[in-house]
Design a protein around this motif. Structure first.
Motif, short mmCIF file in Angstrom:
data_model
loop_
_atom_site.label_atom_id
_atom_site.label_comp_id
_atom_site.label_asym_id
_atom_site.label_seq_id
_atom_site.Cartn_x
_atom_site.Cartn_y
_atom_site.Cartn_z
N ALA A 135 0.83 -1.20 0.00
CA ALA A 135 0.00 0.00 0.00
C ALA A 135 0.86 1.25 0.00
CB ALA A 135 -0.93 -0.01 1.21
N ALA A 136 1.94 1.21 0.78
CA ALA A 136 2.83 2.37 0.88
C ALA A 136 4.19 1.91 1.38
CB ALA A 136 2.25 3.42 1.82
N VAL A 137 5.21 2.68 1.01
CA VAL A 137 6.58 2.42 1.44
C VAL A 137 7.15 3.70 2.03
CG1 VAL A 137 8.91 1.75 0.75
CG2 VAL A 137 6.93 0.64 -0.30
N THR A 138 7.76 3.58 3.19
CA THR A 138 8.49 4.68 3.81
C THR A 138 9.97 4.35 3.80
OG1 THR A 138 6.65 5.28 5.26
CG2 THR A 138 8.85 6.00 5.93
N GLY A 139 10.77 5.24 3.26
CA GLY A 139 12.22 5.10 3.30
C GLY A 139 12.78 5.99 4.40
N LEU A 140 13.52 5.38 5.32
CA LEU A 140 14.11 6.10 6.45
C LEU A 140 15.62 6.10 6.31
CD1 LEU A 140 13.86 7.26 9.44
CD2 LEU A 140 14.13 4.89 10.18
N ASP A 141 16.24 7.26 6.46
CA ASP A 141 17.70 7.34 6.42
C ASP A 141 18.16 8.44 7.36
OD1 ASP A 141 19.81 6.02 4.22
OD2 ASP A 141 20.58 7.83 5.17
N ILE A 142 19.33 8.24 7.94
CA ILE A 142 19.88 9.23 8.87
C ILE A 142 20.51 10.40 8.14
CG2 ILE A 142 22.19 8.20 9.08
CD1 ILE A 142 22.01 8.77 12.12
N HIS A 143 20.86 10.22 6.86
CA HIS A 143 21.66 11.22 6.14
C HIS A 143 20.77 12.12 5.28
CE1 HIS A 143 25.03 13.14 4.36
NE2 HIS A 143 25.90 12.28 4.85
N PRO A 144 20.74 13.43 5.55
CA PRO A 144 19.86 14.31 4.77
C PRO A 144 20.23 14.39 3.29
CG PRO A 144 21.32 15.59 6.20
CD PRO A 144 21.46 14.15 6.62
N GLU A 145 21.52 14.26 2.96
CA GLU A 145 21.90 14.32 1.55
C GLU A 145 21.41 13.10 0.79
OE1 GLU A 145 25.90 15.81 0.55
OE2 GLU A 145 26.11 16.31 2.66
N GLN A 146 21.40 11.94 1.42
CA GLN A 146 20.85 10.76 0.77
C GLN A 146 19.35 10.94 0.54
OE1 GLN A 146 23.12 9.18 -0.71
NE2 GLN A 146 23.11 7.14 0.23
N LEU A 147 18.66 11.53 1.48
CA LEU A 147 17.23 11.76 1.31
C LEU A 147 16.95 12.75 0.19
CD1 LEU A 147 16.22 11.87 5.06
CD2 LEU A 147 15.74 10.04 3.44
N GLN A 148 17.79 13.76 0.05
CA GLN A 148 17.65 14.69 -1.07
C GLN A 148 17.81 13.96 -2.40
OE1 GLN A 148 20.54 17.79 -0.42
NE2 GLN A 148 19.39 18.72 1.25
N ARG A 149 18.80 13.07 -2.46
CA ARG A 149 19.01 12.29 -3.70
C ARG A 149 17.82 11.39 -3.97
NH1 ARG A 149 24.57 11.43 -0.98
NH2 ARG A 149 25.77 13.18 -1.80
N ALA A 150 17.28 10.77 -2.92
CA ALA A 150 16.13 9.89 -3.09
C ALA A 150 14.93 10.67 -3.61
CB ALA A 150 15.80 9.21 -1.77
N ARG A 151 14.67 11.81 -3.03
CA ARG A 151 13.52 12.60 -3.48
C ARG A 151 13.69 13.08 -4.91
NH1 ARG A 151 14.01 14.99 2.25
NH2 ARG A 151 12.49 13.75 3.41
N HIS A 152 14.91 13.39 -5.31
CA HIS A 152 15.16 13.79 -6.69
C HIS A 152 15.00 12.61 -7.64
CE1 HIS A 152 16.98 15.91 -10.07
NE2 HIS A 152 17.75 14.85 -10.26
N ALA A 153 15.56 11.45 -7.26
CA ALA A 153 15.50 10.28 -8.14
C ALA A 153 14.08 9.80 -8.36
CB ALA A 153 16.35 9.15 -7.54
N HIS A 154 13.21 10.00 -7.37
CA HIS A 154 11.85 9.45 -7.45
C HIS A 154 10.80 10.56 -7.46
CE1 HIS A 154 13.84 5.67 -6.83
NE2 HIS A 154 14.40 6.15 -5.74
N ALA A 155 11.19 11.71 -7.99
CA ALA A 155 10.28 12.86 -7.99
C ALA A 155 8.99 12.56 -8.74
CB ALA A 155 10.98 14.08 -8.60
#
Length: 282
Positions: free
Chosen positions: A101-121
């Motif tokens: 139904a939904a997936v949450t990605g959790l990471d400690i590193h803000p730069e990795q999260l920025q890359r994830a949000r860009h890759a899956h925009a």
């Protein structure tokens, strides 16, 4: 997602070596981690004597996620959490191939999260609510009690400073009957000299990026947190030879990255998939 602090202590600060490796150094941009994944790969479906190109490498990394998701038996319409999601490539694979139904990605590193949000925009725009990325530590997850049907973590556990806290948080955020699956590398036993042996062989253990602990450290932590049905599967034979073959494109035998296979062959280190469950409600 509503945090439930319950008086727990704050999560650990990001260790400097983790901050550098996944921030400015951007490990996911290194050619050995093709396709935006950051794992050693599961090579069972890759022909051991055939051509080894980037497509095969990406498949090995995807197949590691598939092996983990198959091991957990993800129920239909599940709420799934990935701890240490990096660029979110595994989250996207789970959505595309397993139908949660939904997936949450959790990471400690803000730069990795920025890359994830860009890759899956595109996915984030097209299906709001099905995929999200949040910042937090494995030892203190910003999630409500019983929020998830399943928790996975793929090749991140070697960075977690406190396996006991990770286990307790996993048990807390799982719903009754929920399951967890972790893929990662551990020492094969708790012999006192194992950390020094690995530090002598592998720079990632010498500089503290990877933490040397026996596989029983995680299984024991899970049991202590009340998780049951703990299972341990060694998949080293499907990881280390293929990984070493891929590394041979850049490094000669005896150089430190290729000592992962050597450590496995010497019976020091292995790669495992571990699963457990939160007991059902009575």
């Amino acid at each position: 997602m509503v945090p439930n602090d319950g008086g727990r202590r704050a999560g650990p600060a990001m260790r400097p070596v983790v901050q550098e490796t996944y921030g400015p150094a951007d490990l996911g941009a290194v050619p050995i981690f093709a396709g935006g994944f950051i794992n050693f790969g599961y090579w069972q479906a890759i022909e051991p004597t055939g051509p080894l190109d980037e497509a095969a490498r990406i498949r090995s990394q995807q197949d590691l996620y598939r092996h983990v998701l198959d091991a957990i038996g993800l129920p239909g319409q599940a709420e799934l959490l990935e701890v240490g999601c990096g660029r979110g490539m595994g989250c996207e694979l789970a959505l595309r191939e397993y139908g949660p139904a939904a997936v949450t990605g959790l990471d400690i590193h803000p730069e990795q999260l920025q890359r994830a949000r860009h890759a899956h925009a595109d996915r984030l725009r097209a299906e709001p609510g099905r995929l999200r990325f949040v910042q937090g530590a494995a030892e203190r997850m910003p999630a409500a009690d019983g929020e998830f049907d399943a928790v996975i973590s793929v090749e991140a556990v070697q960075h977690f400073p406190d396996l006991g806290a990770f286990a307790a948080e996993t048990a807390r955020v799982l719903r009754p009957g929920g399951r967890v699956a972790v893929a990662g590398f551990f020492t094969v036993d708790d012999a006192p000299g194992r950390p020094a042996e690995l530090a002598g062989l592998l720079d990632s253990f010498a500089n503290g990026l990877d933490i040397a602990r026996p596989v029983t450290a995680l299984t024991g932590a899970w049991a202590g947190a009340g998780l049951t049905g703990v299972r341990v599967e060694s998949i080293g034979s499907q990881v280390w030879p293929g990984w070493d073959r891929w590394l041979s494109r850049w490094w000669a035998p005896g150089t430190w990255p290729r000592n992962f296979r050597h450590a496995w062959e010497q019976g020091i280190l292995d790669y495992y998939v571990l699963t457990a469950a939160r007991p059902p409600a009575r």
